[in-house]
Design a protein around this motif. Structure first.
Motif, PDB file in Angstrom:
ATOM      1  N   HIS A   1      41.298   3.167  21.395  1.00  0.00           N
ATOM      2  CA  HIS A   1      41.357   4.130  20.292  1.00  0.00           C
ATOM      3  C   HIS A   1      42.136   3.600  19.103  1.00  0.00           C
ATOM      4  O   HIS A   1      42.071   4.164  18.016  1.00  0.00           O
ATOM      5  N   GLN A   2      42.875   2.519  19.285  1.00  0.00           N
ATOM      6  CA  GLN A   2      43.724   2.008  18.216  1.00  0.00           C
ATOM      7  C   GLN A   2      42.893   1.626  16.992  1.00  0.00           C
ATOM      8  O   GLN A   2      41.960   0.846  17.077  1.00  0.00           O
ATOM      9  N   GLY A   3      43.217   2.191  15.869  1.00  0.00           N
ATOM     10  CA  GLY A   3      42.558   1.832  14.628  1.00  0.00           C
ATOM     11  C   GLY A   3      41.279   2.586  14.344  1.00  0.00           C
ATOM     12  O   GLY A   3      40.650   2.340  13.321  1.00  0.00           O
ATOM     13  N   LEU A   4      40.860   3.510  15.226  1.00  0.00           N
ATOM     14  CA  LEU A   4      39.598   4.217  15.014  1.00  0.00           C
ATOM     15  C   LEU A   4      39.732   5.447  14.113  1.00  0.00           C
ATOM     16  O   LEU A   4      38.717   6.032  13.737  1.00  0.00           O
ATOM     17  N   ARG A   5      40.924   5.842  13.772  1.00  0.00           N
ATOM     18  CA  ARG A   5      41.084   6.980  12.873  1.00  0.00           C
ATOM     19  C   ARG A   5      40.373   6.691  11.552  1.00  0.00           C
ATOM     20  O   ARG A   5      40.575   5.651  10.929  1.00  0.00           O
ATOM     21  N   GLY A   6      39.507   7.600  11.129  1.00  0.00           N
ATOM     22  CA  GLY A   6      38.747   7.406   9.903  1.00  0.00           C
ATOM     23  C   GLY A   6      37.357   6.869  10.140  1.00  0.00           C
ATOM     24  O   GLY A   6      36.580   6.707   9.197  1.00  0.00           O
ATOM     25  N   ALA A   7      37.012   6.604  11.424  1.00  0.00           N
ATOM     26  CA  ALA A   7      35.682   6.097  11.755  1.00  0.00           C
ATOM     27  C   ALA A   7      34.754   7.247  12.133  1.00  0.00           C
ATOM     28  O   ALA A   7      35.178   8.302  12.595  1.00  0.00           O
ATOM     29  N   LEU A   8      33.473   7.000  11.956  1.00  0.00           N
ATOM     30  CA  LEU A   8      32.438   7.958  12.333  1.00  0.00           C
ATOM     31  C   LEU A   8      31.666   7.361  13.494  1.00  0.00           C
ATOM     32  O   LEU A   8      31.083   6.279  13.370  1.00  0.00           O
ATOM     33  N   ILE A   9      31.668   8.063  14.644  1.00  0.00           N
ATOM     34  CA  ILE A   9      30.962   7.581  15.820  1.00  0.00           C
ATOM     35  C   ILE A   9      30.029   8.672  16.329  1.00  0.00           C
ATOM     36  O   ILE A   9      30.177   9.845  15.983  1.00  0.00           O
ATOM     37  N   SER A  10      29.080   8.298  17.168  1.00  0.00           N
ATOM     38  CA  SER A  10      28.142   9.255  17.729  1.00  0.00           C
ATOM     39  C   SER A  10      28.719   9.874  18.999  1.00  0.00           C
ATOM     40  O   SER A  10      29.694   9.373  19.572  1.00  0.00           O
ATOM     41  N   SER A  11      28.087  10.966  19.460  1.00  0.00           N
ATOM     42  CA  SER A  11      28.547  11.612  20.692  1.00  0.00           C
ATOM     43  C   SER A  11      28.383  10.675  21.884  1.00  0.00           C
ATOM     44  O   SER A  11      29.215  10.664  22.797  1.00  0.00           O
ATOM     45  N   THR A  12      27.336   9.857  21.876  1.00  0.00           N
ATOM     46  CA  THR A  12      27.132   8.900  22.956  1.00  0.00           C
ATOM     47  C   THR A  12      28.250   7.861  22.975  1.00  0.00           C
ATOM     48  O   THR A  12      28.774   7.511  24.040  1.00  0.00           O
ATOM     49  N   GLN A  13      28.623   7.378  21.816  1.00  0.00           N
ATOM     50  CA  GLN A  13      29.718   6.404  21.737  1.00  0.00           C
ATOM     51  C   GLN A  13      31.034   7.033  22.172  1.00  0.00           C
ATOM     52  O   GLN A  13      31.866   6.371  22.803  1.00  0.00           O
ATOM     53  N   LEU A  14      31.225   8.304  21.841  1.00  0.00           N
ATOM     54  CA  LEU A  14      32.444   9.001  22.255  1.00  0.00           C
ATOM     55  C   LEU A  14      32.547   9.028  23.776  1.00  0.00           C
ATOM     56  O   LEU A  14      33.626   8.789  24.343  1.00  0.00           O
ATOM     57  N   LEU A  15      31.430   9.296  24.444  1.00  0.00           N
ATOM     58  CA  LEU A  15      31.435   9.311  25.901  1.00  0.00           C
ATOM     59  C   LEU A  15      31.742   7.927  26.458  1.00  0.00           C
ATOM     60  O   LEU A  15      32.453   7.789  27.452  1.00  0.00           O
ATOM     61  N   GLU A  16      31.210   6.904  25.816  1.00  0.00           N
ATOM     62  CA  GLU A  16      31.468   5.543  26.283  1.00  0.00           C
ATOM     63  C   GLU A  16      32.935   5.161  26.131  1.00  0.00           C
ATOM     64  O   GLU A  16      33.487   4.417  26.941  1.00  0.00           O
ATOM     65  N   LEU A  17      33.556   5.672  25.084  1.00  0.00           N
ATOM     66  CA  LEU A  17      34.965   5.355  24.827  1.00  0.00           C
ATOM     67  C   LEU A  17      35.926   6.305  25.532  1.00  0.00           C
ATOM     68  O   LEU A  17      37.146   6.093  25.501  1.00  0.00           O
ATOM     69  N   ALA A  18      35.384   7.350  26.160  1.00  0.00           N
ATOM     70  CA  ALA A  18      36.231   8.374  26.780  1.00  0.00           C
ATOM     71  C   ALA A  18      37.267   7.811  27.757  1.00  0.00           C
ATOM     72  O   ALA A  18      38.431   8.240  27.738  1.00  0.00           O
ATOM     73  N   PRO A  19      36.915   6.842  28.622  1.00  0.00           N
ATOM     74  CA  PRO A  19      37.944   6.323  29.537  1.00  0.00           C
ATOM     75  C   PRO A  19      39.129   5.699  28.804  1.00  0.00           C
ATOM     76  O   PRO A  19      40.280   5.830  29.248  1.00  0.00           O
ATOM     77  N   GLN A  20      38.862   5.027  27.680  1.00  0.00           N
ATOM     78  CA  GLN A  20      39.957   4.422  26.922  1.00  0.00           C
ATOM     79  C   GLN A  20      40.817   5.489  26.253  1.00  0.00           C
ATOM     80  O   GLN A  20      42.044   5.370  26.200  1.00  0.00           O
ATOM     81  N   PHE A  21      40.172   6.535  25.738  1.00  0.00           N
ATOM     82  CA  PHE A  21      40.940   7.633  25.146  1.00  0.00           C
ATOM     83  C   PHE A  21      41.799   8.305  26.217  1.00  0.00           C
ATOM     84  O   PHE A  21      42.965   8.638  25.974  1.00  0.00           O
ATOM     85  N   ALA A  22      41.223   8.540  27.391  1.00  0.00           N
ATOM     86  CA  ALA A  22      41.961   9.185  28.469  1.00  0.00           C
ATOM     87  C   ALA A  22      43.162   8.350  28.890  1.00  0.00           C
ATOM     88  O   ALA A  22      44.272   8.871  29.096  1.00  0.00           O
ATOM     89  N   GLN A  23      42.957   7.045  28.996  1.00  0.00           N
ATOM     90  CA  GLN A  23      44.053   6.163  29.383  1.00  0.00           C
ATOM     91  C   GLN A  23      45.167   6.201  28.348  1.00  0.00           C
ATOM     92  O   GLN A  23      46.357   6.235  28.693  1.00  0.00           O
TER      93      GLN A  23
END
Length: 219
Positions: A188-210
């Protein structure tokens, strides 16, 4: 976003003015409407040089120093730039298409209205660079470091990101939705201000959770 850039040399608005380049590259030189065609330049310095309305076709650069060089309306096709020093360089209204940038140092550089199309960028250092109105179209970005950089109105349609670092970067209207893959080791580091899709959000979910200290466990 950047204005449309022709894919063919003869379609450039300054194509009829281009004259062939002869001789080496020189530091602090000014190249105006020059065509660099198929040359190979190794271990030399063109630091501080200015390239205005220049075209590069099939040019190979290896270990070339282009620190603080300026590229204004430059058109680069099928270039292979390896281990070059582009630190603090300036790019405006430029295209880099169908080529390779590998082991390139471009920290502190400024890119405005630049298109990378069908390129491979590997081990490229863009730390503390400033990118505005830049498009990476159908590119492979592998081990590219945007740490502490500022990205505004940047998009990655059709591009694959592998080991791309954004830690400390400042993003504004950065569109990652069209990226084919997001390999972000910093999570998640540095992603503030980015636009991502719902599918990408799900893919990144484990990193956000960690990052948030959340344990996800079924059953």
């Amino acid at each position: 976003m950047p204005k449309p850039v022709p894919d063919r040399l003869e379609e450039l608005p300054y194509a009829d003015l281009l004259r062939p380049h002869t001789g080496p590259l020189r530091s602090d030189a000014r190249y105006d409407t020059v065509h660099f065609d198929g040359g190979e330049y190794t271990d030399l310095s063109a630091a501080g040089a200015t390239f205005l309305e220049c075209a590069f076709t099939g040019v190979a650069l290896s270990g070339v120093k282009l620190r603080q060089a300026r590229f204004n309306e430059a058109w680069v096709q099928a270039g292979r730039w390896v281990a070059c020093d582009l630190a603090d360089s300036e790019w405006q209204d430029a295209l880099f298409a169908g080529g390779v940038l590998a082991g390139v140092t471009a920290h502190g550089s400024a890119l405005r209205r630049v298109v990378f199309r069908g390129c491979k960028l590997e081990a490229v250092n863009l730390r503390a660079a400033v990118l505005r109105d830049v498009v990476f179209e159908d590119c492979l970005l592998r081990d590219v470091d945007f740490g502490d950089a500022r990205l505004t109105d940047v998009a990655f349609p059709g591009s694959t990101l592998e080991e791309v670092r954004l830690r400390g970067a400042t993003l504004s209207k950065v569109d990652l939705r069209g990226a084919a893959a997001l390999g972000l080791p910093d999570g998640h580091q540095g992603l503030r201000g980015a636009l991502i899709s719902s599918t990408q959000l799900l893919e990144l979910a484990p990193q956000f959770a960690q990052a948030l200290g959340i344990t996800v466990k079924d059953g």
